[in-house]
Design a protein around this motif. Structure first.
Motif, mmCIF file in Angstrom:
data_model
loop_
_atom_site.group_PDB
_atom_site.id
_atom_site.type_symbol
_atom_site.label_atom_id
_atom_site.label_comp_id
_atom_site.label_asym_id
_atom_site.label_seq_id
_atom_site.Cartn_x
_atom_site.Cartn_y
_atom_site.Cartn_z
ATOM 1 N N HIS A 240 4.228 8.404 6.350
ATOM 2 C CA HIS A 240 3.266 8.615 7.424
ATOM 3 C C HIS A 240 2.699 7.297 7.941
ATOM 4 O O HIS A 240 2.371 7.185 9.125
ATOM 5 N N LEU A 241 2.571 6.297 7.080
ATOM 6 C CA LEU A 241 1.941 5.046 7.483
ATOM 7 C C LEU A 241 2.856 4.191 8.348
ATOM 8 O O LEU A 241 2.389 3.544 9.285
ATOM 9 N N VAL A 242 4.153 4.158 8.037
ATOM 10 C CA VAL A 242 5.058 3.280 8.768
ATOM 11 C C VAL A 242 5.349 3.864 10.150
ATOM 12 O O VAL A 242 5.102 5.045 10.419
ATOM 13 N N ASP A 243 5.900 3.008 11.027
ATOM 14 C CA ASP A 243 6.198 3.435 12.390
ATOM 15 C C ASP A 243 7.577 4.053 12.526
ATOM 16 O O ASP A 243 7.787 4.938 13.359
ATOM 17 N N VAL A 244 8.538 3.575 11.760
ATOM 18 C CA VAL A 244 9.925 4.042 11.855
ATOM 19 C C VAL A 244 10.455 4.285 10.450
ATOM 20 O O VAL A 244 10.221 3.470 9.542
#
Length: 477
Positions: A240-244
Motif C-alpha cells: 500500500h505504501l509504494v507507488d508501483v
C-alpha cells in the motif's frame, strides 16, 4: 467503609489500565491476551504486545506548503524519465517518476538483481547519479556480475550495507537520482526490535526510504522477497505504501521472463514486459512470439497455434498434444504450461460433443512451447483442436491459428481483443484463422473461418486422413 470501597475501585481501575494489551500488526485487531493467530485476518504470528495508548490531542500546526487549486499545481515535476530498458518503461507507464517508489518482487533466481543492475547502469548519466545498495551480496560479487552483463558506468555507485542509518548516510553523500535497494528484507534499523526481514523492520525500513524518496525527489527501486505461496513477504502495508508493484515471473528452466504490473499510480496495470535471460545478462524482447513457435516445413499432428494476450500485448503461442495407448488402468493426464482443469474440460467436450471417445482410454500429454503459460479461456479452441488432431493422427492445415473459448455445451464463445490477435497473427505470416462469430475487422489477405461450435471447428481436419475412433455404443453393436 465508603472510602475503602473507593480506594479498591481505583486500584482495580489502575490495574486494568496498566494491564498489557495485544494488537495484530496486519489488521489492527486488539485483544487482552496473546494469540498465535489473529481471529480477524487469520494471519499467524502477527499479534504483538503494546502499551496502553495514551490520550493525546493534536493541535493545528504550521503547514509546509499552501493548498492550491488543482489546476495550478505544476505537473511537470512528475514527468517520467526513461530507465534505458524499453520493456521496463512499457510496464512502468513511460519510465520512472521522480519521487516514485517501485517494489519488484519475484522468486529466487528469476533475475531480479540482474535486471535492476542493468537498469541502474543505463539510467545513470552526468546529471543523474545512481546508487545501488546490496544487502545480500558483497560489493565484489556485484562487480563481477556487472562485468559479465556490461553494466559499468562512472556514475553508478555501489555500496554493501544492511544498516538503515548507513544507507541514509550514503544518500547524503552521493545524492542520487535513483536508488536501487536489493533487498528491503535485508536492511534493519537498530532502533526497532526484531531481526531483519521481520514485519516491524520491513515497515520501518520501507517507511524511511519512502520518506527520503519523496523529500529528495529520488526514484527508488526496492527488491522484495516472496513467500512459498508467491505473495510478497512482509506486511501487506508495504504494497500500500509504494507507488508501483511489479512481479517478475518466469520458469528457471526457460529463457522467458515476464514483468507484470500489479499496482501503478502512474500508468496502466495491464502491460507486460518480456525479457530473455541468457549467459550475458537479460535483454528485452520487443517481439517475443518467436520463442513460442516451432517452425516446420510440414505440419505435425497434435499441434495448434493460438494468440494469447499478456496484458495488452498479443503473443502467438503453440499448443502441443500427444496421445498414446495407456499401460495402466488409470490413464495419465500430464500438462505443462496449461491448466489441468481446462484440459480436462476440453477432453470431456471432445468426447461428448465431438464424438471422439478414444481419449478416455489413452495417456494424454499436453504442453506449450517456450515456457509460456496459457491460462486465459481464449486458448480453449487451440487446446481442443490439438487434442483432436493427436487423437486422429491428422495434422491441422498449415498457417492456421485458433482463437476462442469453448463452453461445456460445445459452443465457441467470443473473447476480447480478437482484432488485435488477428493483426498479430497476420503480421507473423499466418493466413487462416478459426474464430468465433462476428470477429470484427479482419486484416486484408487473411481468411477467417467463423465457427459456432466444436462440430464446425473439427471440420478443418482433412477428411482424407481423418481417423476417428468408434464410439462405445457402436462397438457393442
Amino acid at each position: 467503609m465508603a472510602a475503602a470501597t473507593v480506594r479498591s475501585m481505583a486500584a482495580r481501575t489502575k490495574t486494568a489500565k496498566d494491564r498489557p494489551s495485544y494488537r495484530c500488526t496486519e489488521c489492527g485487531w486488539q485483544t487482552a491476551k496473546w494469540l498465535g493467530r489473529c481471529p480477524e485476518c487469520q494471519a499467524w504470528g502477527t499479534v504483538e504486545e503494546y502499551g496502553a495508548p495514551a490520550v493525546r490531542t493534536t493541535t493545528p500546526g504550521r503547514v509546509t506548503t499552501s493548498a492550491l487549486p488543482i489546476g495550478q499545481v505544476d505537473g511537470r515535476q512528475a514527468t517520467a524519465r526513461s530507465t534505458g530498458v524499453p520493456e521496463l518503461d512499457r510496464v512502468l507507464g513511460g519510465g520512472l517518476v521522480p519521487g516514485a517508489v517501485v517494489l519488484l518482487a519475484g522468486e529466487p533466481g528469476v533475475g531480479k538483481s540482474t535486471l535492476l543492475l542493468d537498469v541502474a547502469a543505463k539510467a545513470s548519466s552526468d546529471d543523474h547519479r545512481t546508487l545501488y545498495v546490496t544487502g545480500e551480496e558483497s560489493a565484489s560479487q556485484v562487480r563481477l556480475r556487472a562485468d559479465r552483463i556490461g553494466a559499468l558506468s562512472d556514475h553508478l555507485y555501489l555500496a554493501a550495507e544492511t544498516d538503515l542509518a548507513a544507507v541514509l548516510g550514503h544518500l547524503d553523500a552521493v545524492k542520487p537520482s535513483l536508488l536501487v535497494m536489493d533487498s528491503v528484507q535485508t536492511v534493519a534499523s537498530p532502533e526497532i526490535d526484531g531481526a531483519p526481514g521481520g514485519m516491524a523492520q520491513v515497515r520501518e525500513v520501507a517507511g524511511a526510504l519512502i520518506r527520503a524518496s519523496k523529500e529528495r525527489g529520488m526514484s527508488t527501486l526496492l527488491v522484495g522477497h516472496v513467500t512459498k505461496d508467491g505473495a510478497i513477504a512482509g506486511p501487506r502495508l508495504l504494497e500500500h505504501l509504494v507507488d508501483v508493484v511489479l512481479h517478475f515471473e518466469g520458469d528457471r528452466h526457460a529463457r522467458l521472463r515476464l514483468v507484470r504490473g500489479v499496482k501503478n499510480r502512474y500508468g496502466a496495470t495491464d502491460e507486460v514486459g518480456c525479457f530473455e535471460l541468457h549467459d550475458e545478462g537479460i535483454v528485452g524482447l520487443a517481439d517475443p512470439s518467436g520463442l513460442f513457435l516451432t517452425r516446420r516445413a510440414e505440419p505435425v499432428p497434435g499441434t495448434c497455434l493460438t494468440v494469447t494476450l499478456e496484458g495488452r500485448r498479443p503473443l502467438v503461442a503453440e499448443v502441443q498434444a500427444l496421445t498414446v495407448d495407456s499401460q495402466i488402468p488409470s490413464p495419465r493426464r500430464t500438462t505443462s504450461g496449461l491448466e489441468t482443469s481446462r484440459v480436462s474440460m476440453m477432453l470431456a467436450v471432445l468426447e461428448q460433443r465431438g464424438r471422439i471417445s478414444a481419449l478416455g482410454k489413452r495417456d494424454i500429454y499436453s504442453a506449450t512451447v517456450g515456457g509460456v503459460k496459457l491460462s486465459e479461456p481464449a486458448a480453449d479452441l487451440a487446446v481442443a483442436l490439438a487434442l483432436a488432431s493427436a487423437a486422429s493422427d491428422t495434422p491441422l492445415p498449415k498457417n492456421l491459428v485458433a482463437i476462442g473459448e469453448v463452453g461445456l455445451a460445445g459452443e465457441v464463445r467470443r473473447v476480447t481483443g480478437v482484432q488485435r490477435r488477428l493483426a498479430e497473427a497476420h503480421r507473423l505470416g499466418f493466413t487462416h484463422a478459426l474464430v468465433p462469430a462476428d470477429p470484427g475487422k479482419v486484416p486484408p489477405g487473411m481468411k477467417v473461418i467463423e465457427v459456432a461450435d466444436m462440430g464446425d471447428a473439427l471440420r478443418v481436419l482433412p477428411r482424407s486422413r481423418r481417423r476417428e475412433a468408434p464410439r462405445e455404443d457402436e462397438d457393442r453393436r
